[in-house]
Design a protein around this motif. Structure first.
Motif, mmCIF file in Angstrom:
data_model
loop_
_atom_site.group_PDB
_atom_site.id
_atom_site.type_symbol
_atom_site.label_atom_id
_atom_site.label_comp_id
_atom_site.label_asym_id
_atom_site.label_seq_id
_atom_site.Cartn_x
_atom_site.Cartn_y
_atom_site.Cartn_z
ATOM 1 N N HIS A 27 67.087 49.777 10.730
ATOM 2 C CA HIS A 27 67.115 48.602 9.882
ATOM 3 C C HIS A 27 67.348 47.506 10.626
ATOM 4 C CE1 HIS A 27 68.084 51.016 6.413
ATOM 5 N NE2 HIS A 27 69.004 51.844 6.915
ATOM 6 N N PRO A 28 66.275 46.980 11.456
ATOM 7 C CA PRO A 28 66.226 46.056 12.346
ATOM 8 C C PRO A 28 66.678 44.713 11.929
ATOM 9 C CG PRO A 28 63.880 46.634 11.812
ATOM 10 C CD PRO A 28 64.936 47.542 11.062
ATOM 11 N N LEU A 29 66.694 44.208 10.541
ATOM 12 C CA LEU A 29 67.112 43.100 10.173
ATOM 13 C C LEU A 29 68.334 43.253 9.248
ATOM 14 C CD1 LEU A 29 64.074 40.940 9.139
ATOM 15 C CD2 LEU A 29 65.351 41.175 11.383
ATOM 16 N N GLY A 30 68.992 44.445 9.518
ATOM 17 C CA GLY A 30 70.294 44.801 8.547
ATOM 18 C C GLY A 30 69.936 45.367 7.113
ATOM 19 N N THR A 31 70.823 45.484 6.424
ATOM 20 C CA THR A 31 70.823 46.078 5.175
ATOM 21 C C THR A 31 71.807 45.024 4.255
ATOM 22 O OG1 THR A 31 72.806 47.229 5.362
ATOM 23 C CG2 THR A 31 70.791 48.483 5.713
ATOM 24 N N ASP A 32 71.423 45.227 2.875
ATOM 25 C CA ASP A 32 72.085 44.219 1.908
ATOM 26 C C ASP A 32 73.212 45.127 1.423
ATOM 27 O OD1 ASP A 32 70.999 46.088 -0.077
ATOM 28 O OD2 ASP A 32 70.005 44.694 -1.003
ATOM 29 N N PRO A 33 74.283 44.527 0.195
ATOM 30 C CA PRO A 33 75.239 45.407 -0.224
ATOM 31 C C PRO A 33 75.004 46.626 -0.705
ATOM 32 C CG PRO A 33 75.370 42.951 -0.918
ATOM 33 C CD PRO A 33 74.079 43.341 -0.160
ATOM 34 N N LEU A 34 73.616 46.785 -1.026
ATOM 35 C CA LEU A 34 73.527 48.426 -1.543
ATOM 36 C C LEU A 34 72.943 48.931 -0.542
ATOM 37 C CD1 LEU A 34 71.836 46.955 -4.909
ATOM 38 C CD2 LEU A 34 74.121 48.127 -4.670
ATOM 39 N N GLY A 35 72.818 48.924 0.457
ATOM 40 C CA GLY A 35 72.098 49.482 1.690
ATOM 41 C C GLY A 35 70.649 49.480 1.543
ATOM 42 N N ARG A 36 70.153 48.478 1.116
ATOM 43 C CA ARG A 36 68.790 48.388 1.153
ATOM 44 C C ARG A 36 68.234 47.774 2.341
ATOM 45 N NH1 ARG A 36 67.879 46.310 -4.895
ATOM 46 N NH2 ARG A 36 69.197 44.747 -3.981
ATOM 47 N N ASP A 37 67.150 48.005 3.012
ATOM 48 C CA ASP A 37 66.553 47.499 4.385
ATOM 49 C C ASP A 37 66.391 46.072 3.964
ATOM 50 O OD1 ASP A 37 66.033 47.481 6.998
ATOM 51 O OD2 ASP A 37 63.925 47.641 6.268
ATOM 52 N N VAL A 38 66.546 44.932 4.628
ATOM 53 C CA VAL A 38 66.455 43.722 4.460
ATOM 54 C C VAL A 38 64.896 43.600 4.869
ATOM 55 C CG1 VAL A 38 66.951 41.395 5.343
ATOM 56 C CG2 VAL A 38 68.650 42.790 4.728
ATOM 57 N N LEU A 39 64.617 44.140 6.112
ATOM 58 C CA LEU A 39 63.113 43.848 6.700
ATOM 59 C C LEU A 39 62.205 44.522 5.518
ATOM 60 C CD1 LEU A 39 60.942 43.158 8.772
ATOM 61 C CD2 LEU A 39 61.132 45.435 9.631
ATOM 62 N N SER A 40 62.236 45.534 5.044
ATOM 63 C CA SER A 40 61.297 45.969 4.077
ATOM 64 C C SER A 40 61.278 45.230 2.701
ATOM 65 C CB SER A 40 61.539 47.402 3.791
ATOM 66 O OG SER A 40 62.564 47.755 2.950
ATOM 67 N N ARG A 41 62.499 44.634 2.453
ATOM 68 C CA ARG A 41 62.644 43.775 1.202
ATOM 69 C C ARG A 41 61.892 42.423 1.498
ATOM 70 N NH1 ARG A 41 65.076 45.265 -3.134
ATOM 71 N NH2 ARG A 41 65.913 43.489 -4.001
ATOM 72 N N VAL A 42 61.911 42.158 2.621
ATOM 73 C CA VAL A 42 61.650 40.623 2.957
ATOM 74 C C VAL A 42 59.982 40.872 2.765
ATOM 75 C CG1 VAL A 42 61.086 39.077 4.719
ATOM 76 C CG2 VAL A 42 63.355 39.488 4.205
ATOM 77 N N VAL A 43 59.450 41.822 3.572
ATOM 78 C CA VAL A 43 57.733 41.901 3.739
ATOM 79 C C VAL A 43 57.343 42.339 2.018
ATOM 80 C CG1 VAL A 43 56.175 43.219 4.596
ATOM 81 C CG2 VAL A 43 58.125 42.720 6.080
ATOM 82 N N THR A 44 58.042 43.315 1.406
ATOM 83 C CA THR A 44 57.416 43.568 0.196
ATOM 84 C C THR A 44 57.758 42.220 -0.981
ATOM 85 O OG1 THR A 44 58.454 45.638 0.398
ATOM 86 C CG2 THR A 44 57.760 45.099 -1.911
ATOM 87 N N GLY A 45 58.630 41.669 -0.782
ATOM 88 C CA GLY A 45 59.139 40.235 -1.463
ATOM 89 C C GLY A 45 58.160 39.495 -1.500
ATOM 90 N N GLY A 46 57.283 39.288 -0.416
ATOM 91 C CA GLY A 46 56.219 38.321 -0.136
ATOM 92 C C GLY A 46 55.020 38.702 -1.176
ATOM 93 N N TRP A 47 55.090 39.786 -1.850
ATOM 94 C CA TRP A 47 53.979 39.768 -2.840
ATOM 95 C C TRP A 47 54.044 38.989 -3.866
ATOM 96 C CZ3 TRP A 47 49.434 41.934 -2.906
ATOM 97 C CH2 TRP A 47 49.084 42.906 -2.327
ATOM 98 N N PRO A 105 74.822 44.866 10.041
ATOM 99 C CA PRO A 105 74.248 43.627 10.661
ATOM 100 C C PRO A 105 72.773 43.938 11.286
ATOM 101 C CG PRO A 105 76.272 44.208 11.562
ATOM 102 C CD PRO A 105 76.038 45.315 10.381
ATOM 103 N N PRO A 106 72.100 42.921 11.323
ATOM 104 C CA PRO A 106 70.825 42.959 12.014
ATOM 105 C C PRO A 106 70.797 43.451 13.425
ATOM 106 C CG PRO A 106 71.203 40.570 11.762
ATOM 107 C CD PRO A 106 72.322 41.421 11.198
ATOM 108 N N PHE A 107 69.818 43.885 14.058
ATOM 109 C CA PHE A 107 69.648 44.146 15.498
ATOM 110 C C PHE A 107 70.542 45.214 16.071
ATOM 111 C CE2 PHE A 107 69.031 39.310 14.954
ATOM 112 C CZ PHE A 107 67.665 39.483 14.579
ATOM 113 N N VAL A 108 71.039 46.072 15.054
ATOM 114 C CA VAL A 108 72.072 47.073 15.501
ATOM 115 C C VAL A 108 71.631 48.213 15.424
ATOM 116 C CG1 VAL A 108 74.281 48.034 14.980
ATOM 117 C CG2 VAL A 108 74.136 45.656 14.792
ATOM 118 N N ARG A 109 70.882 48.608 14.533
ATOM 119 C CA ARG A 109 70.192 50.171 14.265
ATOM 120 C C ARG A 109 68.733 49.861 14.125
ATOM 121 N NH1 ARG A 109 73.083 53.795 10.011
ATOM 122 N NH2 ARG A 109 75.058 52.531 11.020
ATOM 123 N N ALA A 110 68.128 50.727 14.807
ATOM 124 C CA ALA A 110 66.548 50.720 14.912
ATOM 125 C C ALA A 110 65.988 50.712 13.424
ATOM 126 C CB ALA A 110 65.893 51.639 15.710
#
Lengths: 281, 307
Positions: A59-79, A52-57
């Motif tokens: 992964h500030p926005l949590g992780t998905d089912p494969l354990g990928r960091d949601v924050l970094s995917r959101v920022v990269t996905g903006g491309w 879940p988000p806001f639990v571990r520094a």
């Protein structure tokens, strides 16, 4: 009266400030994503799946089912979103403006054809066109951009034609013609700068619109490759996990909203300042 | 007036014709239905594929296929689905009411919300309320409709468990999709109502109405709103295409058995006749609504006719 006009002016500035801020954060984040998240959002942390988000520094926005960091995917996905928005609008605006200039200046057949094109475009919603064509070459980023250009250039052409119709009768254009300036020079140096305000507004709003369209198509599985991180793709993936992991669907949507709201605010501000007579909101 | 009607009608026919031509040409570029039909059927020879093409009429040149489609169109026959052979008209007759119910409910939701909000913003022009309404309605235009759909499901179905998340379980199933589509449209309409009202409110007859002591509610809803109605009606017509297109995605999220779901399934199955039929019906609908709006407009405002 004076007081209300003053507060309105302040509000217009607020629109620009808020919109500019949102855009700066989102575009800045996306441009810096390669440096902020060198793994491109692909690194998997299998010990921290569905965190879940806001639990571990880490992964500030949590992780998905494969354990990928949601924050970094959101920022990269903006491309993906920014690429689609930028190129589709640049292409449609350049081509549409050119056609609009010719149709408005020379009238005749070009104008008739343009207006009939506009009618057809109105009756064929983009998303239907897109789902039809996306099935042809499979789905790909360039195809989506080309489809957006094909279905949107008419808007620019109509707007430019409208302005040119009245500009061509104005004294400064007639003077330029009387001087014997070549037509392209009149069109690009004298007519175009005076017709550009509405085009700029339309461009801003269409970047916003196309970011939304791209995410819809990708969500339906008709847009970009599902393996590349993108906002629409993340939402499609997250949908399956909505019962247990809301954060996977909430954050990419918020990212879309911040970017598009920023563009809409700036577009609104531009409209109020460049084109006060515009009727359609 | 007759000339105006004839011209608008001819234009509308041309548009529908052009759309069907584009779509039936495009749809045939999109892959071989014979291959799709035999997927997972084990060993398929080239001869089998050729037989299927022959049976479906795909071996004929494009213009023959298209003319056949047009001929059927005038006879009210849109061909049979490649999957299972059901007549396309039957499939559409099942899906179209579902989509129309959704579209009309969404329109109603957005009108009920947008008119009071837009009037409020126009009356309080420049004030705090106006700013909040404007910013919120702009925010409402700034996320994809399917995301709102997902959030609605998250809140009302998963967290609160009030409403069914998808499919058709009686009338309560309509609430979430209609609200989703309606809220998105509201955002656009609030701004439109505001603009139209601002223009009307500065007119002299409004000043007269106020001067003779009419209640503010009567001035706003009876005098001002009526006179702002024409641009509003026109824009609702223009919006209709966008609304219907937005429903394609919303239907998918809610598994709503409408035209959007039919179209998406037809694309993945390369089911040409179904896709062609759906797009044609959409085009006729959109062109028809716009034509109706134009005619109403021409009746109300004689200046339009002479244009």
């Amino acid at each position: 009266m004076r007081a209300s006009r003053f507060s309105l002016r302040r509000f217009l500035a607020l629109e620009l400030v808020l919109g500019g801020f949102l855009l700066a954060v989102m575009i800045g984040g996306v441009l810096a994503s390669g440096w902020l998240f060198p793994d491109g959002g692909e690194a998997m942390d299998l010990k921290a799946r569905l965190l879940p988000p806001f639990v571990r520094a880490a992964h500030p926005l949590g992780t998905d089912p494969l354990g990928r960091d949601v924050l970094s995917r959101v920022v990269t996905g903006g491309w993906i979103s920014l690429t689609v928005g930028f190129w589709s609008v640049l292409g449609a605006a350049s081509f549409g403006t050119l056609v609009g200039l010719v149709a408005g200046y020379y009238r005749g057949l070009a104008e008739t054809l343009l207006m009939r094109f506009a009618d057809v475009q109105l009756a064929l919603p983009f998303i239907l066109l897109a789902i039809t064509f996306a099935a042809i070459v499979g789905s790909s980023l360039p195809l989506m951009i080309v489809l957006m250009i094909v279905s949107q250039w008419v808007q620019y052409a109509r707007v430019v034609r409208g302005s040119v119709l009245s500009l061509r009768e104005r004294e400064f254009v007639q003077a330029a013609r009387a001087f014997g300036l070549p037509d392209p020079r009149i069109l690009f140096l004298h007519v175009l700068p005076n017709a550009f305000g509405p085009v700029l507004i339309l461009m801003t709003l269409n970047v916003a619109n196309n970011i939304l369209l791209e995410s819809s198509l990708t969500f339906l599985g008709l847009g970009v490759d599902p393996l590349v991180p993108s906002w629409g793709g993340m939402l499609a993936d997250g949908r399956t996990y909505m019962q247990t992991a809301w954060w996977i669907t909430v954050f990419p949507g918020l990212a879309i909203m911040m970017t598009v709201l920023g563009l809409n605010l700036v577009g609104d501000w531009l409209r109020d300042n460049l084109d006060p007579t515009a009727k359609v909101p | 007036m007759t000339l105006f009607l004839i011209r608008r009608f001819a234009q509308a026919l041309f548009v529908v014709f052009a759309v069907t031509l584009i779509v039936s040409w495009a749809v045939r570029l999109s892959g071989d239905p014979a291959v799709m039909l035999t997927q997972g059927a084990g060993s398929v020879t080239e001869q089998d594929l050729a037989n299927i093409r022959l049976a479906l009429g795909l071996d004929r040149p494009f213009h023959v296929q298209y003319l056949g489609f047009l001929k059927g169109l005038f006879a009210g026959d849109l061909g049979n689905s490649f999957m299972g052979g059901t007549p396309v008209t039957v499939l559409i007759a099942k899906a179209l009411p579902a989509t129309l119910i959704l579209a009309v409910s969404a329109l109603l939701v957005s009108i009920v919300l947008a008119i009071p909000l837009g009037i409020r913003a126009a009356v309080k022009r420049g004030g705090a309320e106006d700013q909040v309404i404007r910013i919120v309605s702009l925010a409402g235009l700034s996320f994809p409709n399917f995301w709102l759909a997902l959030m609605m499901v998250l809140v009302f179905s998963i967290l609160l468990k009030w409403l069914p998340p998808s499919g058709w379980d009686g009338p309560t199933s309509l609430i979430l999709p209609a609200l989703t589509a309606g809220v998105i449209n509201t955002a656009a309409n609030v701004r439109l109502v505001r603009t139209a009202m601002l223009e009307t409110l500065s007119a002299q007859y409004i000043m007269v109405a106020r001067a003779k002591g009419l209640a503010e509610r009567v001035v706003l809803y009876k005098h001002a709103l009526r006179n702002s109605a024409i641009p509003l009606i026109t824009y609702v017509g223009i919006q209709f295409g966008g609304l219907v297109a937005g429903l394609v995605v919303i239907e998918r999220v809610f598994n709503w058995p409408g035209m959007g779901s039919l179209a998406l399934d037809a694309v993945s199955g390369r089911d040409y006749p179904v896709l062609q039929g759906v797009v044609t019906v959409f085009a006729v609908l959109i062109v028809g609504v716009n034509l109706a709006v134009d005619i109403v407009y021409g009746l109300v405002d004689p200046r339009i006719r002479t244009e």
